[in-house]
Design a protein around this motif. Structure first.
Motif, PDB file in Angstrom:
ATOM      1  N   PHE A  54     -49.126   4.576 -27.826  1.00  0.00           N
ATOM      2  CA  PHE A  54     -49.176   3.705 -28.961  1.00  0.00           C
ATOM      3  C   PHE A  54     -50.483   4.027 -29.746  1.00  0.00           C
ATOM      4  CE2 PHE A  54     -50.229  -0.351 -30.977  1.00  0.00           C
ATOM      5  CZ  PHE A  54     -48.901  -0.894 -31.254  1.00  0.00           C
ATOM      6  N   VAL A  55     -51.592   4.427 -29.204  1.00  0.00           N
ATOM      7  CA  VAL A  55     -52.968   4.776 -30.086  1.00  0.00           C
ATOM      8  C   VAL A  55     -52.712   6.003 -30.724  1.00  0.00           C
ATOM      9  CG1 VAL A  55     -55.285   5.139 -30.055  1.00  0.00           C
ATOM     10  CG2 VAL A  55     -54.239   3.413 -28.645  1.00  0.00           C
ATOM     11  N   ASP A  56     -52.170   6.951 -30.091  1.00  0.00           N
ATOM     12  CA  ASP A  56     -51.712   8.222 -30.721  1.00  0.00           C
ATOM     13  C   ASP A  56     -50.945   7.999 -32.037  1.00  0.00           C
ATOM     14  OD1 ASP A  56     -53.240   9.593 -28.807  1.00  0.00           O
ATOM     15  OD2 ASP A  56     -51.596  10.297 -27.576  1.00  0.00           O
ATOM     16  N   LEU A  57     -49.831   7.250 -31.759  1.00  0.00           N
ATOM     17  CA  LEU A  57     -49.039   7.099 -32.796  1.00  0.00           C
ATOM     18  C   LEU A  57     -49.557   6.269 -34.081  1.00  0.00           C
ATOM     19  CD1 LEU A  57     -46.095   6.912 -34.050  1.00  0.00           C
ATOM     20  CD2 LEU A  57     -45.724   4.959 -32.697  1.00  0.00           C
ATOM     21  N   ALA A  58     -50.450   5.152 -33.825  1.00  0.00           N
ATOM     22  CA  ALA A  58     -51.139   4.607 -34.952  1.00  0.00           C
ATOM     23  C   ALA A  58     -51.997   5.472 -35.694  1.00  0.00           C
ATOM     24  CB  ALA A  58     -52.010   3.456 -34.117  1.00  0.00           C
ATOM     25  N   MET A  59     -52.912   6.347 -34.731  1.00  0.00           N
ATOM     26  CA  MET A  59     -53.817   7.286 -35.595  1.00  0.00           C
ATOM     27  C   MET A  59     -53.180   8.445 -36.292  1.00  0.00           C
ATOM     28  SD  MET A  59     -56.432   5.908 -34.913  1.00  0.00           S
ATOM     29  CE  MET A  59     -57.551   6.760 -35.698  1.00  0.00           C
ATOM     30  N   MET A  60     -51.614   8.684 -35.837  1.00  0.00           N
ATOM     31  CA  MET A  60     -50.837   9.764 -36.835  1.00  0.00           C
ATOM     32  C   MET A  60     -50.489   9.013 -38.087  1.00  0.00           C
ATOM     33  SD  MET A  60     -48.578  11.351 -33.815  1.00  0.00           S
ATOM     34  CE  MET A  60     -47.438  12.071 -35.166  1.00  0.00           C
TER      35      MET A  60
END
Length: 950
Positions: free
Chosen positions: A875-881
């Motif tokens: 979820f965090v990885d997606l938000a930062m992308m």
């Protein structure tokens, strides 16, 4: 009252009586009645006196003038009369899928100067395409495919400077391709056109080099199965925007132009079944090629070209009967996406090395009738080496012919239910409900894949169709079956669309569904390539009320008899006529004002032209006063810079939210126009629904569905009293993502919201997320599809930095705002709080080697940090992308949706569950006003305080 006075009153009031009964323009009534006289099976509603006032099926009106005529799949029979020219305000003409419509298109169609959309797909029109069609300067969409037109393509089509879509395929058109010459127009002048669909005709002669140039915008050039001769012009290589090229099954000769190698965006190239010669083409530079078919040509004998092993996107390679020789490089079979290799009837020799055979997608290798002497590899798919030396005197499995099935055994399955036992005429839907579906055939003209047995692709298409029609409450579900591929490599699928909330469709619903498909409003996955739809006649329309055709005649006879009864009766009748005419005139004025609520719209003062609506209900000021109890304080549920929001109740019991603009509001006119235009044409369960509007007595009001649990920000901040744990937040963010994805990818033209933030995500009783507030939204038309240059508007903290710096708005600007929203869901903090920007704070604190990425200090305690947050890191990885500085590095919203669905599955959740929570399953304390919030707007580059009711 003397007799002269009576006669005078009759003469005065009779015209008003006529006007009261007939509001539609007289010429429109004449034109439609002419069509009705020529057609059979017209809807029963066409028996009423007034097309606009009485709501004839298939007729759309603006200001009592007919602007749309859409009657597809209605089983109409007859011809198209020249009287259609009477419909002078007509903008859309769609009579598709009526096989009983025959005869020529009348020359008079060229008189309809406001037409921008002509769709006559799958009828039986014949004769010449009238040259007068070239005078329709507003025409954007011309689709005449699958008819019986003959003769030449009118050169006058070259005058259609706004044309985007040209589809004349599957007719009997003949003669040369017209290009401009000595003042005569031609197809080369269509610089804005993206689609040349001219296959399956009898076109002959050479392909004019002038047809193509570097200033063209073409993405699809389809000329398959014609009689074109001569060489492929090198000018084709100048059209850098091309994606699909088909010149197969013609009589072309000469060498393939070397500069075709420059077409780096082409994914499907079909030049098979011609007489092309010279050296085998070098396609090394066509790095996005997926489907290549150069079979049955007369190239010079040559070794296998190097590009066989370098095109990483390649799924399908077909070069049978092309005089290839030498060994096939083993690297070919290691291409990651390869599905089919057909190189039969060549002179390939040596040892066939397929390697380890670990490519799971590679289904077929057909090398029959070559010179292969040995075989190394553990390939488990279909390998055909018949008529090669290796098979001499052997009966191995690969020494036998294996014919692929013509029909692929795919059929939509029931969704966790037992199919219903239906009557002989009804069908059980995937949701196990008996109904009469609307049926037809989807035809994909150039799919980029060849693994036809791969059911995943059809399931994806099925889901996208279902979501599309369900989002508009048109279809409950869809079913796909009878997947076939014909000799032209067209992929055909039978489609059934099942009605929503009932067992059959109305005429309006069938017409709407077929229009979405024929007008290309629905967009399938790109790898299916260009498509068209052929709908079947629908036989089970919802019952219509028949209109007695003799009622009016009986009334007239009664008046005549009464008039003849005597002078005293005549006096009474005339008095009644006078009173009736006055009342009807007033009634007609009220009805006209209601039908044309924007008659007093000030174009200059209100920031733009008159709003263009698609079905939104118009309320009077008095109605909304009544529904809100005179806008009482007890119904005041919020306020902001735009105005106040009041709760109200319709007579049906439905709760509504009335957004009433301050009369002195400077932004109200533009936002009012934008919201009603956009929300009147978008329908999705994750978008707030527009019930209607009011533009009356100087008031501007928007009427929405009432969303009981307020904004997402209220819940994150604790104002609403709702506790959002990790699983609820995942479901809410998925709903919001689906709503935004619908705007980007299923609306035509696409819509960029431009103000994604937690105050613009509302939660209903079941905590279903609904994206709201479209006042700043922009549409992305085809002329500026990649971006729109516009004044920067949005909300500080959510604003895309790339958009702010360049003023170039794209869908990726919404993706950035959504990424900030995702971080807000994790932290329950405002994007900018005490001078700290949440994106920067997360980037600084992140450490992927530590638990929860070392973000403990930033996370909201209400997440439930004492329990495992499954999928948290992704979820965090997606938000930062999503919050990458450059838009090109951000995912699309459809990719965001898929990733969130995966995260939910990791968390043990069903991403297709109806809502984030049932209405009784979440904890809630005393709620605050659901529409009250406070945010900051960054409009035009200058920060300003703003309290936004939605």
């Amino acid at each position: 009252m003397d007799q002269r006075t009576q006669v005078f009153l009759l003469l005065i009031f009779a015209p008003f009586l006529v006007l009261a009964n007939h509001q539609t323009g007289g010429e429109d009534v004449l034109g439609l009645n002419s069509l009705k006289a020529l057609w059979t099976n017209t809807p029963a509603s066409w028996g009423t006196p007034d097309p606009c006032h009485n709501g004839w099926d298939g007729i759309g009106c603006t200001n009592a003038r007919v602007v749309t005529l859409t009657l597809s799949s209605m089983n109409l029979t007859g011809t198209l009369s020249g009287d259609i020219q009477q419909l002078s305000e007509l903008q859309i003409l769609d009579l598709s899928y009526n096989k009983g419509l025959t005869g020529p298109l009348p020359e008079e169609i060229g008189s309809l100067k406001k037409l921008f959309n002509i769709i006559l797909v799958g009828c039986s029109f014949s004769g010449l395409i009238p040259p007068s069609i070239g005078s329709l300067q507003e025409l954007v969409f011309l689709s005449l495919n699958s008819n019986r037109f003959n003769g030449k393509i009118p050169s006058s089509i070259g005058n259609l400077s706004k044309l985007y879509w040209l589809d004349l395929a599957d007719n009997n058109l003949e003669g040369p391709i017209p290009v401009s010459n000595g003042g005569e127009p031609g197809l080369d002048m269509l610089s804005h056109c993206k689609h040349f669909h001219l296959g399956m005709n009898e076109l002959s002669g050479q392909i004019p080099p002038k047809l193509f140039s570097s200033n063209m915008s073409l993405i699809h050039v389809l000329f398959e199965r014609n009689k074109l001769s001569g060489s492929i012009p090198s000018s084709l290589g100048f059209v850098k925007s091309l994606e699909v090229v088909r010149f197969d099954s013609n009589m072309l000769s000469g060498s393939i132009p070397v500069n075709l190698n420059n077409l780096t965006t082409v994914s499907q190239l079909l030049l098979s079944n011609n007489k092309l010669g010279g050296p085998a083409p070098d396609l090394t530079g066509m790095i996005h090629l997926q489907y290549v078919d150069l079979s049955n040509n007369s190239f010079d004998a040559s070794d296998v070209p190097p590009w066989f092993s370098t095109l990483e996107s390649l799924t399908t390679l077909k070069m049978e009967s092309t005089q290839l020789q030498g060994e096939i490089p083993a690297a070919l079979f290691s291409l990651p996406n390869l599905q089919t290799v057909v190189l039969k009837n060549n002179q390939l020799n040596g040892i066939l090395d397929i390697g380890t055979g670990d490519n799971p997608q590679l289904e077929l290798i057909d090398l029959q009738n070559n010179l292969i002497s040995a075989y190394n590899g553990g390939y488990n798919g279909t390998l055909i080496l018949v008529q090669n030396p290796i098979c001499t005197g052997k009966s191995l499995s690969y020494c036998k012919i294996s014919n692929s099935a013509d029909v692929i055994s795919y059929e939509t399955l029931s969704k966790n239910c037992v199919p219903s036992s239906c009557t002989s005429d009804q069908v059980s839907s995937p949701n196990c409900k008996c109904a009469y579906p609307y049926e037809g055939t989807l035809v994909f003209r150039a799919p980029s894949f060849s693994d036809l047995e791969n059911s995943t692709r059809y399931k994806e298409l099925e889901k996208k169709l279902t979501d599309y029609f369900l989002g508009q409450q048109l279809g409950d579900s869809v079913s796909l079956s009878n997947v076939t591929k014909d000799s032209l490599s067209y992929l055909r699928l039978s489609l059934e669309v099942f009605p929503y909330g009932q067992d059959r469709f109305s005429r309006k619903e069938v017409s709407n569904i077929s229009f979405q498909l024929s007008n290309q409003t629905f967009k399938p996955q790109k790898y299916f390539g260009p498509f068209y739809f052929i709908g079947d006649d629908y036989q089970h329309f919802a019952v219509e009320t028949e209109v007695p055709s003799e009622s009016k005649k009986s009334s007239n006879v009664g008046i005549i008899v009464g008039a003849a009864a005597g002078g005293s009766v005549l006096v009474l009748i005339l008095l009644l006529v006078g009173v009736y005419a006055i009342r009807q005139k007033r009634k007609a004025k009220r009805a006209t004002d209601k039908n044309n609520p924007f008659g007093k719209w000030d174009v200059n003062k209100s920031s733009g032209g008159i709003p263009q609506l698609k079905g939104a209900r118009s309320f009077t000021f008095e109605e909304l006063m009544k529904f809100s109890n005179n806008f009482s304080e007890v119904n005041d549920v919020g306020s902001g810079g735009y105005g106040k929001v009041y709760r109200g109740t319709l007579p049906t019991g439905q709760l509504i939210a009335i957004k009433r603009a301050h009369k002195e509001s400077t932004q109200g006119g533009y936002e009012f126009k934008t919201e009603i235009e956009l929300l009147s044409r978008v329908h999705h369960k994750n978008l707030v629904s527009l019930v209607g509007f009011c533009f009356d007595q100087g008031e501007q009001m928007l009427v929405y569905e009432y969303v009981a649990n307020g904004t997402l920000k209220d819940s994150l901040s604790g104002k609403s009293g709702i506790r959002l744990d990790w699983t609820r937040r995942l479901k809410i963010v998925l709903g919001a993502a689906r709503g935004i994805s619908y705007l980007h990818e299923l609306c035509d033209p696409p819509i960029v919201h431009r103000d994604i933030k937690s105050t613009n995500v509302l939660l209903d009783n079941s905590l279903t997320a609904k994206v709201a507030d479209f006042g700043l939204s922009k549409t992305m038309d085809d002329s500026g599809r990649d971006h729109v240059s516009t004044q920067v508007k949005g909300t500080m903290g959510y604003l895309d930095p790339e958009y702010y710096m360049t003023q170039r708005l794209t869908e990726k600007s919404d993706v950035y705002g959504f990424g900030v929203l995702m971080l807000e869901l994790l932290t329950a903090r405002r994007p900018i709080e005490q001078g700290k920007y949440i994106v920067r704070e997360v980037r600084i604190a992140m450490d992927k080697t530590k638990d929860l990425y070392n973000l403990h200090q930033l996370l909201d305690s209400a997440l439930g940090l004492g329990t495992p947050l499954k999928g948290f890191e992704r979820f965090v990885d997606l938000a930062m992308m999503c919050v990458e500085e450059e838009g090109a590095n951000r995912p699309t919203m459809s990719e965001v949706v898929k990733e969130i669905e995966t995260i939910m599955q990791l968390a043990g959740l069903n991403p297709n569950a109806e809502s984030a929570s049932s209405s009784a399953s979440y904890e809630k304390s005393s709620p605050k006003h659901p529409y009250s919030n406070e945010a900051f707007d960054y409009s035009g580059g200058f920060p300003a305080s703003k309290i936004d009711p939605q």
